[in-house]
Each structure stands twice: as C-alpha cells, then as structure tokens.
Write a protein that holds these residues in place. Structure first.
Motif, PDB file in Angstrom:
ATOM      1  N   CYS A  94       0.413  -1.373  -0.095  1.00 45.16           N
ATOM      2  CA  CYS A  94       0.344   0.006  -0.312  1.00 45.16           C
ATOM      3  C   CYS A  94       0.618   0.901  -0.214  1.00 45.16           C
ATOM      4  CB  CYS A  94      -1.308  -0.135   1.497  1.00 45.16           C
ATOM      5  SG  CYS A  94      -2.161  -1.541   1.661  1.00 45.16           S
ATOM      6  N   GLY A  95       0.052   2.936  -0.683  1.00 46.28           N
ATOM      7  CA  GLY A  95       1.197   3.592  -0.084  1.00 46.28           C
ATOM      8  C   GLY A  95       0.189   4.582  -0.156  1.00 46.28           C
ATOM      9  N   THR A  96       0.663   5.803   0.734  1.00 45.63           N
ATOM     10  CA  THR A  96      -0.155   6.796   0.743  1.00 45.63           C
ATOM     11  C   THR A  96       0.281   7.375  -0.580  1.00 45.63           C
ATOM     12  OG1 THR A  96      -0.201   6.549   2.857  1.00 45.63           O
ATOM     13  CG2 THR A  96      -0.642   8.837   2.090  1.00 45.63           C
ATOM     14  N   LEU A  97      -1.522   8.367  -1.285  1.00 46.80           N
ATOM     15  CA  LEU A  97      -1.214   9.190  -2.261  1.00 46.80           C
ATOM     16  C   LEU A  97      -0.453  10.868  -1.803  1.00 46.80           C
ATOM     17  CD1 LEU A  97      -5.523   8.453  -2.712  1.00 46.80           C
ATOM     18  CD2 LEU A  97      -3.525   7.771  -3.760  1.00 46.80           C
ATOM     19  N   ALA A  98      -0.619  11.120  -2.764  1.00 48.60           N
ATOM     20  CA  ALA A  98       0.619  12.333  -2.873  1.00 48.60           C
ATOM     21  C   ALA A  98       0.276  12.890  -3.803  1.00 48.60           C
ATOM     22  CB  ALA A  98       1.970  12.664  -2.374  1.00 48.60           C
ATOM     23  N   ALA A  99       0.074  14.846  -3.465  1.00 49.77           N
ATOM     24  CA  ALA A  99      -0.239  15.337  -5.628  1.00 49.77           C
ATOM     25  C   ALA A  99       1.056  15.541  -6.152  1.00 49.77           C
ATOM     26  CB  ALA A  99       0.118  16.583  -5.231  1.00 49.77           C
ATOM     27  N   ALA A 115       1.812  17.129 -10.333  1.00 45.07           N
ATOM     28  CA  ALA A 115       1.682  18.457 -10.767  1.00 45.07           C
ATOM     29  C   ALA A 115       0.525  18.609 -11.712  1.00 45.07           C
ATOM     30  CB  ALA A 115       3.075  18.412 -11.835  1.00 45.07           C
ATOM     31  N   ASN A 116      -0.123  17.588 -11.905  1.00 52.24           N
ATOM     32  CA  ASN A 116      -0.801  16.972 -12.951  1.00 52.24           C
ATOM     33  C   ASN A 116      -2.558  17.698 -12.273  1.00 52.24           C
ATOM     34  OD1 ASN A 116      -1.467  14.766 -12.193  1.00 52.24           O
ATOM     35  ND2 ASN A 116      -1.728  14.347 -14.403  1.00 52.24           N
ATOM     36  N   GLY A 117      -2.502  17.561 -10.883  1.00 51.37           N
ATOM     37  CA  GLY A 117      -3.654  17.633  -9.810  1.00 51.37           C
ATOM     38  C   GLY A 117      -4.080  16.332  -9.669  1.00 51.37           C
ATOM     39  N   THR A 118      -3.370  15.407  -9.919  1.00 52.42           N
ATOM     40  CA  THR A 118      -3.671  13.897  -9.741  1.00 52.42           C
ATOM     41  C   THR A 118      -2.678  13.135  -8.541  1.00 52.42           C
ATOM     42  OG1 THR A 118      -4.248  13.636 -12.001  1.00 52.42           O
ATOM     43  CG2 THR A 118      -3.549  11.434 -11.007  1.00 52.42           C
ATOM     44  N   MET A 119      -3.683  12.732  -7.682  1.00 57.91           N
ATOM     45  CA  MET A 119      -3.184  12.203  -6.182  1.00 57.91           C
ATOM     46  C   MET A 119      -2.413  10.961  -6.814  1.00 57.91           C
ATOM     47  SD  MET A 119      -3.586  14.865  -4.625  1.00 57.91           S
ATOM     48  CE  MET A 119      -3.276  14.231  -3.291  1.00 57.91           C
ATOM     49  N   GLN A 120      -1.398  10.397  -6.716  1.00 58.86           N
ATOM     50  CA  GLN A 120      -0.837   9.085  -6.750  1.00 58.86           C
ATOM     51  C   GLN A 120       0.271   8.713  -5.431  1.00 58.86           C
ATOM     52  OE1 GLN A 120       1.071   9.408 -11.247  1.00 58.86           O
ATOM     53  NE2 GLN A 120       2.795   8.433 -10.113  1.00 58.86           N
ATOM     54  N   THR A 121       0.030   7.465  -5.864  1.00 58.74           N
ATOM     55  CA  THR A 121       1.457   6.727  -5.214  1.00 58.74           C
ATOM     56  C   THR A 121       1.342   5.902  -5.744  1.00 58.74           C
ATOM     57  OG1 THR A 121       1.360   5.726  -3.086  1.00 58.74           O
ATOM     58  CG2 THR A 121      -0.885   5.264  -4.108  1.00 58.74           C
ATOM     59  N   HIS A 122       2.885   4.795  -5.322  1.00 62.08           N
ATOM     60  CA  HIS A 122       3.559   4.044  -6.278  1.00 62.08           C
ATOM     61  C   HIS A 122       4.430   2.820  -5.240  1.00 62.08           C
ATOM     62  CE1 HIS A 122       6.757   6.029  -6.299  1.00 62.08           C
ATOM     63  NE2 HIS A 122       7.852   5.376  -6.185  1.00 62.08           N
ATOM     64  N   ILE A 123       4.046   1.489  -5.551  1.00 65.94           N
ATOM     65  CA  ILE A 123       5.633   0.779  -4.603  1.00 65.94           C
ATOM     66  C   ILE A 123       6.403  -0.244  -5.781  1.00 65.94           C
ATOM     67  CG2 ILE A 123       3.756   0.698  -2.513  1.00 65.94           C
ATOM     68  CD1 ILE A 123       2.815  -2.030  -3.691  1.00 65.94           C
ATOM     69  N   LYS A 124       7.121  -0.782  -5.455  1.00 67.75           N
ATOM     70  CA  LYS A 124       7.747  -1.572  -5.839  1.00 67.75           C
ATOM     71  C   LYS A 124       7.461  -2.862  -5.748  1.00 67.75           C
ATOM     72  CE  LYS A 124      10.962   1.619  -8.113  1.00 67.75           C
ATOM     73  NZ  LYS A 124      12.290   1.700  -8.648  1.00 67.75           N
TER      74      LYS A 124
END
Length: 131
Positions: free
Chosen positions: A82-87, A89-98
């Motif tokens: 799981c990952g916490t959402l972060a803003a 540049a384009n206004g989308t909220m995103q997270t990522h994991i490996k």
C-alpha cells in the motif's frame, strides 16, 4: 461548588464536545473517484522489481482525495503493498510501490481506501506478464 470544581466541570464538558465533533475513522464520503493502475515496465522480468502506480482522480469535485491505495494480485485478499496518496503536478493524486513478482500473468488491481469526501473504489484489472 467551589470555583476549582466548576472549572473542572466546564473543562470536562469542553473536551467531551470536542471529541463528539471529531470525525471517526469509519466516516465514508459519498463523492466518486476514478481509480487507475499502471505498471512500469509492462511486460516485466522476474529478475527486476516492478513499479505499481495507483492514481485517484475525483469525478465531480476539486477536493483532493486523501488516504491510501493498496495493490492486489488477482482475487487474492493479500496485498502486494500500500502507499499513501501524494499530489502530482497535473492535479492527480498518486502513489506507487515496487514489488517482485513471479513468472506468469498477473491480474493486478488498485483499491482506494476512501476518505471523508470520497467513497472507496477500485481500478479495473490490469494484466501484467512477467517472464
């Protein structure tokens, strides 16, 4: 009643009122979002980690979604992470994991936890081939 007793009583009521107004963890919003999942690379090699991206976009509001996105492989109830959402540049909220995945075809899903503004939601299935 002594003055110190009245102050303690008033203070206790103020604390009780503040606690009653605080949002609870189970409060779920009614707003809707679009949840997207992406991988890099796709297809992938079993010898290298794969980055999983979860994006959450509101469909009818400008309030940014908060919370987490968890990633699942198929219908498994075990999370890949799981990952916490972060803003972004384009206004989308995103997270990522490996993650490292075994060889084969994986049916990946990103599930958004929801917050006080938005209901929980999930992405469509993304097929990832690992060789």
């Amino acid at each position: 009643m002594h003055r110190s007793q009245r102050m303690a009583l008033v203070g206790a009521m103020a604390i009780t009122a503040a606690l009653a107004l605080a949002p609870t963890a189970s409060a779920a919003g009614t707003g809707t979002t679009r949840v997207l999942i992406a991988t890099r690379p796709n297809p992938a090699l079993s010898t290298a980690p794969v980055a999983l991206y979860g994006r959450v976009k509101p469909t009818s509001s400008t309030t940014a979604p908060t919370g987490q996105v968890c990633f699942y492989d198929g219908t498994s109830t075990t999370t890949l992470g799981c990952g916490t959402l972060a803003a972004q540049a384009n206004g989308t909220m995103q997270t990522h994991i490996k993650v490292s995945l075994a060889k084969g075809t994986h049916a990946l899903v990103a599930k958004y936890s929801g917050d006080s503004h938005y209901a929980a939601n999930q992405s469509k299935v993304l097929l990832l081939t690992v060789s």
